[in-house]
Design an enzyme around this catalytic site. Structure first.
Site, PDB file in Angstrom:
ATOM      1  N   ARG A 254       0.850  -1.194   0.000  1.00 27.98           N
ATOM      2  CA  ARG A 254       0.000   0.000   0.000  1.00 27.98           C
ATOM      3  C   ARG A 254       0.880   1.237   0.000  1.00 27.98           C
ATOM      4  NH1 ARG A 254      -2.215   1.205   5.424  1.00 27.98           N
ATOM      5  NH2 ARG A 254      -0.764   2.923   5.231  1.00 27.98           N
ATOM      6  N   HIS A 258      -3.360   4.924   4.571  1.00 30.55           N
ATOM      7  CA  HIS A 258      -4.536   4.041   4.602  1.00 30.55           C
ATOM      8  C   HIS A 258      -5.733   4.695   3.901  1.00 30.55           C
ATOM      9  CE1 HIS A 258      -7.605   1.284   5.905  1.00 30.55           C
ATOM     10  NE2 HIS A 258      -8.273   2.300   6.420  1.00 30.55           N
ATOM     11  N   TYR A 267       4.103   6.101  11.176  1.00 21.58           N
ATOM     12  CA  TYR A 267       4.453   4.708  11.478  1.00 21.58           C
ATOM     13  C   TYR A 267       5.337   4.039  10.435  1.00 21.58           C
ATOM     14  CZ  TYR A 267       0.268   4.098   8.531  1.00 21.58           C
ATOM     15  OH  TYR A 267      -0.646   4.182   7.523  1.00 21.58           O
TER      16      TYR A 267
HETATM   17  C1  LIG Z   1     -14.759  -5.201  11.672  1.00 16.00           C
HETATM   18  C2  LIG Z   1     -13.981  -3.954  11.410  1.00 16.00           C
HETATM   19  N1  LIG Z   1     -12.974  -3.617  12.241  1.00 16.00           N
HETATM   20  C3  LIG Z   1     -12.255  -2.500  11.995  1.00 16.00           C
HETATM   21  C4  LIG Z   1     -12.557  -1.703  10.921  1.00 16.00           C
HETATM   22  C5  LIG Z   1     -11.738  -0.448  10.644  1.00 16.00           C
HETATM   23  N2  LIG Z   1     -10.851  -0.708   9.504  1.00 16.00           N
HETATM   24  C6  LIG Z   1     -11.183  -0.333   8.255  1.00 16.00           C
HETATM   25  S1  LIG Z   1     -10.028  -0.771   7.161  1.00 16.00           S
HETATM   26  C7  LIG Z   1      -9.061  -1.473   8.349  1.00 16.00           C
HETATM   27  C8  LIG Z   1      -7.743  -2.098   8.003  1.00 16.00           C
HETATM   28  C9  LIG Z   1      -7.867  -3.259   7.121  1.00 16.00           C
HETATM   29  O1  LIG Z   1      -6.587  -3.664   6.721  1.00 16.00           O
HETATM   30  P1  LIG Z   1      -6.424  -4.757   5.618  1.00 16.00           P
HETATM   31  O2  LIG Z   1      -7.419  -5.806   5.788  1.00 16.00           O
HETATM   32  O3  LIG Z   1      -5.011  -5.171   5.570  1.00 16.00           O
HETATM   33  O4  LIG Z   1      -6.833  -3.984   4.273  1.00 16.00           O
HETATM   34  P2  LIG Z   1      -6.108  -2.714   3.614  1.00 16.00           P
HETATM   35  O5  LIG Z   1      -6.850  -1.514   4.122  1.00 16.00           O
HETATM   36  O6  LIG Z   1      -4.701  -2.732   4.031  1.00 16.00           O
HETATM   37  O7  LIG Z   1      -6.271  -2.877   2.157  1.00 16.00           O
HETATM   38  C10 LIG Z   1      -9.648  -1.356   9.591  1.00 16.00           C
HETATM   39  C11 LIG Z   1      -9.055  -1.854  10.837  1.00 16.00           C
HETATM   40  C12 LIG Z   1     -13.628  -2.088  10.089  1.00 16.00           C
HETATM   41  N3  LIG Z   1     -13.981  -1.378   9.018  1.00 16.00           N
HETATM   42  N4  LIG Z   1     -14.309  -3.215  10.343  1.00 16.00           N
END
Ligand SMILES: Cc1ncc(C[n+]2csc(CCOP(=O)(O)OP(=O)(O)O)c2C)c(N)n1
Ligand SMILES: [Mg+2]
Length: 343
Positions: A254, A258, A267
């Site tokens: 990425r 975020h 970070y």
């Molecule tokens: C159940 C839940 N917990 C927390 C969140 C907040 N949240 C949104 S995206 C994210 C990170 C997800 O990371 P990853 O699965 O690696 O996907 P990326 O964003 O890196 O593509 C979080 C913690 C959420 N949307 N749903």
């Protein structure tokens, strides 16, 4: 799975069954998705839209996986970074802009969801929700329905590597394995879940988890769209042949924060991000096309001009389009209420 690794580089797309026309189209969509994403970031910075969550650097793999699927028959449950995937499935830039501007004409949710929450009946894209990974059991349900009805369709579901630690992922995989369902689980491992690096998320490979659920799992280089296409094409064939699910862990990075609400320099370092930006697969794909006489400087210029025009027009359209009327706020939530009841 058949290996095509020994095929010489210059015949890679033909060996995979990709026509010249298709491979050129793949490149065009990769560039379109990148330019859309850059515009979305700009619009957010200019205060014109509230929020954007970027898919930059993940586009080549997303295009490759979409091209391995059957757009007429399969079911798609993408996640919020899958712009290049949904563009490959047939969504238009205008529709993405309507979603970004949260306007009533947005086919994804009439502007009621945040951008990146795709859903489009016309394109067989199943609407998703904000809690990550909830789309996984839904995809398994679509695969079960296809199997019960005897329909030759596969469901593809995307999610991040952080999200793969949620229970929904494991429950979905377990059930799909037991029932041998036609589903492809796609973990786009981009190295971070917001601020948490992969090393602090999991001690093993995500792809290895498939073994425990009784089906194959593959880790594939997301910077090699041909390899991604090959793995997905074979996963698709397995699913249609009744051989059950496949888990694919696409290795990527990425490069954006975020979301537009995140400061990633809190970070990680700029050097780390720049290193990965340098690995961008889009210029490499262009070079491949040029080496095979399928692309030129002139075609590149024409493509960029066309994309610029398309994105400019879509931006203007999205900005001017009306919001959903307040009377429609309860549509698809409750049984249709009359205007008087809403008032
Ligand atoms: C159940 C839940 N917990 C927390 C969140 C907040 N949240 C949104 S995206 C994210 C990170 C997800 O990371 P990853 O699965 O690696 O996907 P990326 O964003 O890196 O593509 C979080 C913690 C959420 N949307 N749903
Ligand atoms: Mg991630």
């Amino acid at each position: 799975m058949t290996q095509i690794g020994s095929v010489r580089n210059e015949t890679r797309h033909a060996a995979l069954g990709l026509t010249d026309e298709k491979v050129v189209r793949m490149y065009e969509i990769m560039v379109l998705a990148r330019k859309f994403d850059e515009r979305a970031q700009l619009l957010q910075r200019a205060g014109k839209v509230n929020f954007h969550i970027s898919g930059v650097n993940q586009e080549p793999a997303q295009v490759a996986m979409a091209f391995a699927m059957d757009k007429e028959k399969d079911w798609f449950l993408p996640y919020y970074r899958d712009y290049a995937f949904v563009l490959s499935a047939g969504m238009t830039v205008k529709e993405l802009m309507l979603s970004l501007f949260a306007k009533g004409e947005d086919p994804n949710s009439a502007g009621r969801q945040m951008p990146g929450h795709f859903g489009c009946k016309r394109l067989r894209i199943v609407t998703g929700s904000s809690p990550v990974t909830t789309q996984v059991p839904h995809a398994v349900g679509f695969a079960l329905a296809a199997k019960m009805r005897g329909e030759p369709s596969v469901s593809l579901v995307s999610f991040g590597e952080g999200s793969s630690n949620q229970g929904d992922f494991h429950e979905g995989c377990n059930f799909a394995g037991v029932m041998k369902l036609p589903v492809i689980f796609v973990c786009q491992n981009n190295g971070y879940a917001i601020s948490v690096p992969f090393s602090k998320q999991s001690a093993g490979r995500i792809s290895d988890r498939a073994l425990g659920y009784g089906f194959p799992g593959y880790r594939v280089d997301g910077y090699d769209p041909f390899e991604v296409y090959r793995v997905f094409k074979e996963a698709h064939e397995r699913a249609l042949a009744g051989e059950g699910p496949t888990l694919v862990e696409v290795m990527t990075y990425r490069v954006s924060p975020h979301s537009t609400s995140d400061n990633d320099m809190a970070y990680r370092t700029k050097e780390e991000v720049d290193f990965h930006r340098g690995k961008d697969a889009i210029p490499a794909f262009r070079q491949y096309l040029e080496e095979h006489g399928l692309w030129s400087e002139e075609r590149e210029k024409a493509l960029l001009a066309d994309i610029r025009k398309e994105i400019d027009e879509a931006t203007e359209y999205g900005e001017r389009a009306p919001f959903q009327p307040v009377q429609d706020a309860f549509r698809y939530v409750y049984a249709e209420a009359s205007a008087e009841e809403v008032r």
